[in-house]
Design an enzyme around this catalytic site. Structure first.
Site, PDB file in Angstrom:
ATOM      1  CB  SER A  45      -1.227   0.003   1.218  1.00 29.82           C
ATOM      2  OG  SER A  45      -1.548  -1.309   1.130  1.00 29.82           O
ATOM      3  CE1 TYR A 133       1.960  -9.073   2.784  1.00 29.24           C
ATOM      4  CE2 TYR A 133       3.605  -7.589   2.456  1.00 29.24           C
ATOM      5  CZ  TYR A 133       1.675  -8.265   1.558  1.00 29.24           C
ATOM      6  OH  TYR A 133       1.291  -7.699   0.983  1.00 29.24           O
ATOM      7  CE  LYS A 161      -1.240  -7.820   4.852  1.00 29.06           C
ATOM      8  NZ  LYS A 161      -0.092  -6.328   3.855  1.00 29.06           N
ATOM      9  CB  THR A 163      -2.825 -11.465   2.805  1.00 26.01           C
ATOM     10  OG1 THR A 163      -1.638 -10.301   3.024  1.00 26.01           O
ATOM     11  CG2 THR A 163      -3.533 -10.405   0.795  1.00 26.01           C
ATOM     12  N   GLY A 185      -4.809 -10.934   5.824  1.00 28.65           N
ATOM     13  CA  GLY A 185      -4.525  -9.699   4.707  1.00 28.65           C
ATOM     14  C   GLY A 185      -5.449  -8.975   3.877  1.00 28.65           C
ATOM     15  CG  ASP A 187      -8.364  -4.268   3.396  1.00 28.96           C
ATOM     16  OD1 ASP A 187      -7.020  -5.301   3.741  1.00 28.96           O
ATOM     17  OD2 ASP A 187      -8.082  -3.230   3.404  1.00 28.96           O
ATOM     18  CD  GLU A 188     -11.078  -8.227  -0.033  1.00 28.59           C
ATOM     19  OE1 GLU A 188     -10.497  -8.774  -1.533  1.00 28.59           O
ATOM     20  OE2 GLU A 188     -10.089  -7.388   0.294  1.00 28.59           O
ATOM     21  CB  ILE A 202      -2.082  -6.000   8.324  1.00 31.97           C
ATOM     22  CG1 ILE A 202      -1.201  -6.326   9.375  1.00 31.97           C
ATOM     23  CG2 ILE A 202      -1.424  -4.637   7.478  1.00 31.97           C
ATOM     24  CD1 ILE A 202       0.103  -7.045  10.085  1.00 31.97           C
ATOM     25  CB  SER A 204      -4.425  -1.092   1.941  1.00 30.23           C
ATOM     26  OG  SER A 204      -5.408  -2.317   0.738  1.00 30.23           O
TER      27      SER A 204
END
Length: 289
Positions: A45, A133, A161, A163, A185, A187-188, A202, A204
């Site tokens: 981000s 990550y 993290k 994602t 990781g 958001d949605e 975590i 953006s």
């Protein structure tokens, strides 16, 4: 180190240089307005992989100064240039960052032994903690459960993290490693991570709606999952519109509407299309961002 972290946005001017005052304003928004628990600095981000080493250091320094101990800081130092990763890791450690993080090395088809040695080398050189990550959609690197076993053998690897949309793997990781930090990781998909027992997240988009993310996380902790779903629906309505308009460009335009000098994106990303400005204003108004 538990809680919600913003994947920190970084404002750039038209020449691709960091806008220091704007960065400080974004940091203050994350801490004072969004009331997040920490900042994840120089990740995707922040447009990190398009920056020089000196620009990355500048961002680490400004963030450390402006934060001044208010919230936890994680420094993403990952690079396929191991020397750079170590240099950045040492610098962030000297600044007092609470942990390092590093994306899995990408582009070349690194073996797992090479990936493990990369993490061990950064840790040995810096003495700091490490959060792996894992973002296979962008790196092409998928870490198996057995490989996580080997990474976690190093006690300085304190978490990941995560994602990834593989929630079976997430459940297996959570069950096997109750004492390691796992951050969601996507958001949605925050609610699914929270239900799976992650320690935090975590993201953006938390730069503009961190308070909603915290509501979701806190409601799940209270076993109020139905209410959490309602908040996730709202958050995803926002995310859907942001993605439609252009992710990083739109996040920065939302901050601009709120009076924050969020600058522009780093080339070769395209700058925001002014024709979409009214749509951004409507987004801010409709969701009280």
């Amino acid at each position: 180190m538990k809680g919600l972290f913003s994947a920190l946005l970084v404002p750039y001017d038209e020449n691709g240089q960091v806008k220091e005052q704007g960065l400080r304003e974004i940091i203050r928004n994350n801490i004072d307005v969004q009331q997040l628990d920490g900042l994840y600095v120089n990740g995707s981000s922040g447009e990190n992989f398009m920056l020089t080493t000196e620009q990355k250091k500048e961002i680490f320094r400004i963030t450390s100064e402006e934060n001044n101990g208010a919230v936890k800081l994680i420094a993403q130092v990952g690079s396929i240039n191991l020397d750079e990763a170590i240099e950045l890791g040492k610098y962030a450690t000297e600044l007092g960052y609470d942990s390092l993080s590093a994306v899995t090395p990408f582009y070349y088809k690194f073996t797992f032994d090479e990936i493990k040695n990369y993490y061990d080398a950064i840790i040995e050189a810096t003495g700091n903690n490490m959060i792996v990550y894992a973002i296979p959609a962008l790196t092409g690197v998928s870490v198996t459960l057995e490989q996580f076993d080997q990474l976690f053998e190093n006690e300085k690897v304190i978490g990941v993290k995560y994602t990834d949309g593989n929630f079976f793997m997430l459940e297996r990781l959570r069950k096997k490693y109750p004492d390691k930090l796992i951050y969601s990781g996507f958001d949605e998909m925050l609610i699914y991570g929270a239900i799976s027992g992650v320690d935090g997240a975590i993201g953006s988009t938390y730069n503009i709606h961190g308070k909603l993310a915290k509501q979701i996380f806190d409601l799940v902790q209270k076993d109020e999952v139905a209410k959490a779903y309602e908040v996730q629906h709202v958050m995803n309505d926002i995310i859907e519109k942001v993605l439609e308009l252009g992710l990083y460009q739109t996040l920065k335009e939302v901050l601009k509407v709120k009076g924050i000098d969020a600058g522009t994106v780093k080339k070769p990303m395209s700058s925001f299309d002014p024709a979409k400005q009214e749509a951004v204003k409507k987004l801010v108004e409709d969701f009280n961002l």
